[in-house]
Design a protein around this motif. Structure first.
Motif, PDB file in Angstrom:
ATOM      1  N   VAL A 159      41.845  36.488  29.791  1.00  0.00           N
ATOM      2  CA  VAL A 159      42.545  37.541  29.137  1.00  0.00           C
ATOM      3  C   VAL A 159      42.439  38.963  30.158  1.00  0.00           C
ATOM      4  CG1 VAL A 159      42.290  39.148  27.345  1.00  0.00           C
ATOM      5  CG2 VAL A 159      41.428  36.880  26.762  1.00  0.00           C
ATOM      6  N   ALA A 160      43.695  39.256  30.472  1.00  0.00           N
ATOM      7  CA  ALA A 160      43.794  40.494  31.031  1.00  0.00           C
ATOM      8  C   ALA A 160      43.207  41.540  30.297  1.00  0.00           C
ATOM      9  CB  ALA A 160      45.279  40.806  31.355  1.00  0.00           C
ATOM     10  N   THR A 161      42.152  42.164  30.824  1.00  0.00           N
ATOM     11  CA  THR A 161      41.494  43.229  30.124  1.00  0.00           C
ATOM     12  C   THR A 161      40.641  44.119  31.166  1.00  0.00           C
ATOM     13  OG1 THR A 161      39.597  43.889  28.795  1.00  0.00           O
ATOM     14  CG2 THR A 161      39.536  41.646  29.731  1.00  0.00           C
ATOM     15  N   GLN A 162      40.601  45.351  30.750  1.00  0.00           N
ATOM     16  CA  GLN A 162      39.832  46.188  31.933  1.00  0.00           C
ATOM     17  C   GLN A 162      38.304  46.172  31.270  1.00  0.00           C
ATOM     18  OE1 GLN A 162      42.920  49.599  31.806  1.00  0.00           O
ATOM     19  NE2 GLN A 162      42.780  49.657  33.941  1.00  0.00           N
ATOM     20  N   ASN A 163      38.198  45.682  30.040  1.00  0.00           N
ATOM     21  CA  ASN A 163      36.680  45.864  29.540  1.00  0.00           C
ATOM     22  C   ASN A 163      35.894  45.102  30.412  1.00  0.00           C
ATOM     23  OD1 ASN A 163      34.386  45.699  28.263  1.00  0.00           O
ATOM     24  ND2 ASN A 163      35.666  45.492  26.047  1.00  0.00           N
ATOM     25  N   PRO A 164      34.850  45.720  31.156  1.00  0.00           N
ATOM     26  CA  PRO A 164      33.885  45.225  32.089  1.00  0.00           C
ATOM     27  C   PRO A 164      32.819  44.228  31.412  1.00  0.00           C
ATOM     28  CG  PRO A 164      33.047  47.297  31.658  1.00  0.00           C
ATOM     29  CD  PRO A 164      34.582  47.258  30.930  1.00  0.00           C
ATOM     30  N   ARG A 165      32.783  44.175  30.112  1.00  0.00           N
ATOM     31  CA  ARG A 165      31.837  43.396  29.154  1.00  0.00           C
ATOM     32  C   ARG A 165      32.628  41.936  28.686  1.00  0.00           C
ATOM     33  NH1 ARG A 165      27.143  45.988  27.730  1.00  0.00           N
ATOM     34  NH2 ARG A 165      26.764  47.533  29.101  1.00  0.00           N
ATOM     35  N   VAL A 166      33.704  41.775  29.287  1.00  0.00           N
ATOM     36  CA  VAL A 166      34.658  40.590  28.982  1.00  0.00           C
ATOM     37  C   VAL A 166      34.981  39.737  30.198  1.00  0.00           C
ATOM     38  CG1 VAL A 166      36.720  39.578  28.123  1.00  0.00           C
ATOM     39  CG2 VAL A 166      35.612  41.819  26.981  1.00  0.00           C
ATOM     40  N   LEU A 167      34.366  38.620  30.141  1.00  0.00           N
ATOM     41  CA  LEU A 167      34.340  37.753  31.407  1.00  0.00           C
ATOM     42  C   LEU A 167      34.848  36.282  31.338  1.00  0.00           C
ATOM     43  CD1 LEU A 167      33.753  37.655  34.567  1.00  0.00           C
ATOM     44  CD2 LEU A 167      31.705  36.393  33.819  1.00  0.00           C
ATOM     45  N   ALA A 168      36.115  35.881  31.767  1.00  0.00           N
ATOM     46  CA  ALA A 168      36.549  34.555  31.390  1.00  0.00           C
ATOM     47  C   ALA A 168      35.700  33.598  32.138  1.00  0.00           C
ATOM     48  CB  ALA A 168      38.054  34.556  32.586  1.00  0.00           C
ATOM     49  N   TYR A 169      35.547  32.189  31.460  1.00  0.00           N
ATOM     50  CA  TYR A 169      34.790  31.335  31.868  1.00  0.00           C
ATOM     51  C   TYR A 169      35.024  30.817  33.360  1.00  0.00           C
ATOM     52  CZ  TYR A 169      32.042  26.880  31.735  1.00  0.00           C
ATOM     53  OH  TYR A 169      31.221  25.969  31.941  1.00  0.00           O
ATOM     54  N   GLY A 170      36.252  31.015  33.795  1.00  0.00           N
ATOM     55  CA  GLY A 170      36.593  30.402  35.094  1.00  0.00           C
ATOM     56  C   GLY A 170      35.955  31.234  36.046  1.00  0.00           C
ATOM     57  N   GLU A 171      35.290  32.443  35.815  1.00  0.00           N
ATOM     58  CA  GLU A 171      34.680  33.149  36.724  1.00  0.00           C
ATOM     59  C   GLU A 171      33.181  33.179  36.277  1.00  0.00           C
ATOM     60  OE1 GLU A 171      37.068  36.627  38.363  1.00  0.00           O
ATOM     61  OE2 GLU A 171      37.654  36.645  36.396  1.00  0.00           O
ATOM     62  N   ILE A 172      32.746  32.346  35.443  1.00  0.00           N
ATOM     63  CA  ILE A 172      31.538  32.448  34.995  1.00  0.00           C
ATOM     64  C   ILE A 172      30.398  32.538  36.095  1.00  0.00           C
ATOM     65  CG2 ILE A 172      31.017  29.740  34.962  1.00  0.00           C
ATOM     66  CD1 ILE A 172      29.843  32.433  32.313  1.00  0.00           C
ATOM     67  N   SER A 173      30.524  31.958  37.377  1.00  0.00           N
ATOM     68  CA  SER A 173      29.637  31.976  38.488  1.00  0.00           C
ATOM     69  C   SER A 173      29.331  33.373  38.850  1.00  0.00           C
ATOM     70  CB  SER A 173      30.359  31.199  39.687  1.00  0.00           C
ATOM     71  OG  SER A 173      31.349  31.759  40.051  1.00  0.00           O
ATOM     72  N   ARG A 174      30.044  34.413  38.433  1.00  0.00           N
ATOM     73  CA  ARG A 174      29.939  35.941  38.744  1.00  0.00           C
ATOM     74  C   ARG A 174      29.246  36.507  37.715  1.00  0.00           C
ATOM     75  NH1 ARG A 174      34.710  38.411  38.275  1.00  0.00           N
ATOM     76  NH2 ARG A 174      33.736  40.081  39.085  1.00  0.00           N
ATOM     77  N   PHE A 175      28.990  35.783  36.736  1.00  0.00           N
ATOM     78  CA  PHE A 175      28.236  36.476  35.579  1.00  0.00           C
ATOM     79  C   PHE A 175      27.219  37.180  35.910  1.00  0.00           C
ATOM     80  CE2 PHE A 175      25.498  37.007  31.867  1.00  0.00           C
ATOM     81  CZ  PHE A 175      26.516  37.548  30.784  1.00  0.00           C
ATOM     82  N   ARG A 176      26.088  36.841  36.627  1.00  0.00           N
ATOM     83  CA  ARG A 176      24.897  37.654  36.833  1.00  0.00           C
ATOM     84  C   ARG A 176      25.412  38.863  37.745  1.00  0.00           C
ATOM     85  NH1 ARG A 176      19.104  35.784  39.368  1.00  0.00           N
ATOM     86  NH2 ARG A 176      18.086  37.772  39.628  1.00  0.00           N
ATOM     87  N   SER A 177      25.852  38.853  38.772  1.00  0.00           N
ATOM     88  CA  SER A 177      26.407  39.968  39.337  1.00  0.00           C
ATOM     89  C   SER A 177      27.048  40.987  38.587  1.00  0.00           C
ATOM     90  CB  SER A 177      27.365  39.668  40.824  1.00  0.00           C
ATOM     91  OG  SER A 177      28.461  39.079  40.010  1.00  0.00           O
ATOM     92  N   VAL A 178      28.018  40.389  37.703  1.00  0.00           N
ATOM     93  CA  VAL A 178      28.734  41.520  36.612  1.00  0.00           C
ATOM     94  C   VAL A 178      27.854  42.011  35.662  1.00  0.00           C
ATOM     95  CG1 VAL A 178      30.481  41.283  34.814  1.00  0.00           C
ATOM     96  CG2 VAL A 178      31.023  39.898  36.970  1.00  0.00           C
ATOM     97  N   ALA A 179      26.796  41.125  35.103  1.00  0.00           N
ATOM     98  CA  ALA A 179      25.956  41.839  34.018  1.00  0.00           C
ATOM     99  C   ALA A 179      24.914  42.689  34.665  1.00  0.00           C
ATOM    100  CB  ALA A 179      25.146  40.393  33.719  1.00  0.00           C
ATOM    101  N   GLU A 180      24.574  42.407  35.844  1.00  0.00           N
ATOM    102  CA  GLU A 180      23.546  43.354  36.358  1.00  0.00           C
ATOM    103  C   GLU A 180      24.364  44.625  36.730  1.00  0.00           C
ATOM    104  OE1 GLU A 180      20.216  40.617  38.498  1.00  0.00           O
ATOM    105  OE2 GLU A 180      21.786  41.234  39.641  1.00  0.00           O
ATOM    106  N   ALA A 181      25.446  44.688  37.119  1.00  0.00           N
ATOM    107  CA  ALA A 181      26.318  45.860  37.454  1.00  0.00           C
ATOM    108  C   ALA A 181      26.867  46.713  36.284  1.00  0.00           C
ATOM    109  CB  ALA A 181      27.373  45.486  38.413  1.00  0.00           C
ATOM    110  N   ALA A 182      26.668  45.959  35.008  1.00  0.00           N
ATOM    111  CA  ALA A 182      27.394  46.590  33.895  1.00  0.00           C
ATOM    112  C   ALA A 182      26.792  47.797  33.235  1.00  0.00           C
ATOM    113  CB  ALA A 182      27.761  45.547  33.013  1.00  0.00           C
TER     114      ALA A 182
END
Length: 501
Positions: A478-501
């Motif tokens: 989904v095209a979004t500017q919400n930093p708390r929404v992540l596509a499963y195709g980028e799930i490998s980035r979840f930890r880095s995104v989650a810790e930065a949020a």
């Protein structure tokens, strides 16, 4: 030309202009070639690319694989020293023709890597060695196939393509024009989604302020539930035919793929849908397979086979490419291409279409829609555990239900898993409709996170931790500017995104 920043309608106009330019460049570049011979050379090249992409799976654990993956594509002396050993290894492991195609592919990759480096194309960074090149080719698969489908309808000259010139002739075209058709469609969509969207235009190209990643893991199209996620199915009971290990693709592999699909989704009565008719139809094509890969037949023969299996009209029309437009062909799953008076496909394209049609059929099944949601949650849990999260077994606390609850370094991560179907082809076919649905999902996911915030105290009380972060992981992008929404195709980035949020 100085850098020029465009926003709003001007950015959309520039994306449309660039799209038109790319489309014209593809048509003018292909026009001089003779259609039938060019199609055959590119199809053979495409086969070699597919075999190379699948090589790591075939050679898993074998020393030959590391030797091939580490082969430098920019070191001429090193390549000359390594290729004889690799050639001997391939000839020992595979059939003569498979080994020959793989060696041709390595030689072509060396040439194109050198050319890209000389022209200072950004893609040169992705062609340093064979291992990196495989990832690069995976990411371009959609365009490699679109070119195959487009050649018969656009080529109208007499120029013939040498067997070893496939990549040299057309990969540069894909890189400089083909990719632009996809990126500019994305830019047109993003310009409608983001108020602050901008294009920076300069001599060397166009840079967008936002991007959109439509593909899933391994550069595949996202689907609600991939066959690899059907962990509850006992595949040991599936009746398989023997596969020749000296081949990478074969009729036997296609038969087994159909058997695996049927077994994996049997609980949803897949064979009672039109997929069952498709599977029988594909089996009827097996006697026509040539060289364990190609299928060629007349339009009448295809019609006869379709009639014999009573294929519904929607399925019959979905089998054959009906456009000579490159942009249209980046979004098709149709396996057959018209080449003169014949229709041509391959066992891999038939397998790809079977998986696609499986999704078309199952996405209408209510039980599958519900079950796929739970399977998706399990996949998210596996991904989070792999990144070091402690995934809890919490599903319900009082009346409150949760999808995935994990902890890391004293922080609770409450993850909502959204499996809403998104038709990514609408970006090209109907961008207004895509943007409307995208906006609907963006709002819905924002509200889902707000809802979770309102009941954070439930998880805080249950786990005895005070810090909590709420996220949405969406199966489809989904095209979004919400930093708390992540596509499963980028799930490998979840930890880095989650810790930065």
């Amino acid at each position: 030309m100085e850098r020029k920043r465009l926003v709003g309608a001007a950015a959309q106009d520039e994306a449309l202009r660039a799209l038109t330019h790319s489309r014209a460049g593809i048509e003018s570049s292909l026009a001089p070639f003779e259609p039938k011979s060019t199609f055959e050379v590119w199809f053979s090249t495409y086969r070699g690319i597919e075999e190379l992409i699948n090589l790591p799976g075939e050679l898993r654990g074998e020393p030959l694989l590391e030797e091939i993956l580490g082969l430098s594509l920019l070191d001429m002396d090193g390549a000359l020293q390594a290729l004889p050993s690799i050639k001997a290894g391939l000839e020992s492991r595979f059939s003569r023709l498979v080994a020959q195609r793989l060696m041709r592919m390595l030689i072509q990759l060396h040439a194109i890597a050198t050319s890209f480096a000389m022209h200072q194309l950004p893609a040169a960074r992705e062609l340093t060695n064979v291992g990196a090149a495989i990832g690069y080719l995976q990411s371009r698969r959609r365009h490699l196939l679109a070119l195959l489908h487009t050649i018969p309808g656009i080529c109208r000259g007499t120029q013939r393509l040498n067997d070893l010139d496939g990549l040299n002739q057309f990969l540069y075209l894909i890189e400089t024009a083909g990719l632009g058709t996809t990126s500019m469609h994305h830019n047109i969509m993003l310009a409608r989604v983001y108020p602050d969207f901008a294009l920076d235009v300069e001599n060397v190209g166009i840079l967008a302020s936002h991007s959109f990643h439509g593909l899933d893991l391994l550069f595949l199209e996202p689907e609600r539930t991939a066959i690899t996620e059907m962990a509850d199915v006992d595949f040991t009971e599936v009746k398989l035919v023997t596969v020749n290990r000296r081949l990478i693709f074969s009729k036997a592999e296609l038969v087994n793929n159909l058997a695996f699909i049927g077994a994996a989704y049997a609980e949803f009565k897949l064979h009672e849908t039109s997929y069952g008719q498709l599977a029988t139809f594909i089996h009827s094509l097996l006697p026509l397979v040539v060289d364990e890969y190609f299928v060629r037949l007349t339009v009448k023969r295809l019609d006869d086979l379709c009639s014999a299996q009573k294929l519904p009209d929607a399925l019959r029309s979905a089998l054959v490419i009906d456009s000579a437009d490159y942009v249209d062909n980046t979004s098709t799953y149709a396996p057959f291409t018209r080449v003169g008076s014949d229709l041509v496909t391959s066992i891999t394209l038939l397998s790809r279409f079977a998986n696609h049609w499986k999704n078309v059929c199952l996405n209408r099944v209510r039980r599958y829609q519900i079950r796929s949601g739970f399977i998706f949650e399990r996949s998210v849990k596996v991904a989070l555990r792999a990144q070091g999260f402690d995934v809890t077994e919490i599903k319900r606390v009082g009346r409150a239900e949760f999808d995935v609850v994990a902890t890391l370094d004293g922080v609770i991560y409450n993850v909502q898993c959204k499996n809403n179907l998104v038709d990514l082809n609408r970006i090209e076919a109907d961008v207004r409709r895509f943007v409307r649905y995208n906006s609907f999902l963006d709002r819905a996911y924002r509200k889902a996170i707000e809802k979770e915030r309102s009941r954070e105290h439930v998880l805080v009380g249950e786990l005895g931790l005070t810090a909590i972060k709420n996220f949405v992981v969406s199966r489809f992008p989904v095209a979004t500017q919400n930093p708390r929404v992540l596509a499963y195709g980028e799930i490998s980035r979840f930890r880095s995104v989650a810790e930065a949020a």
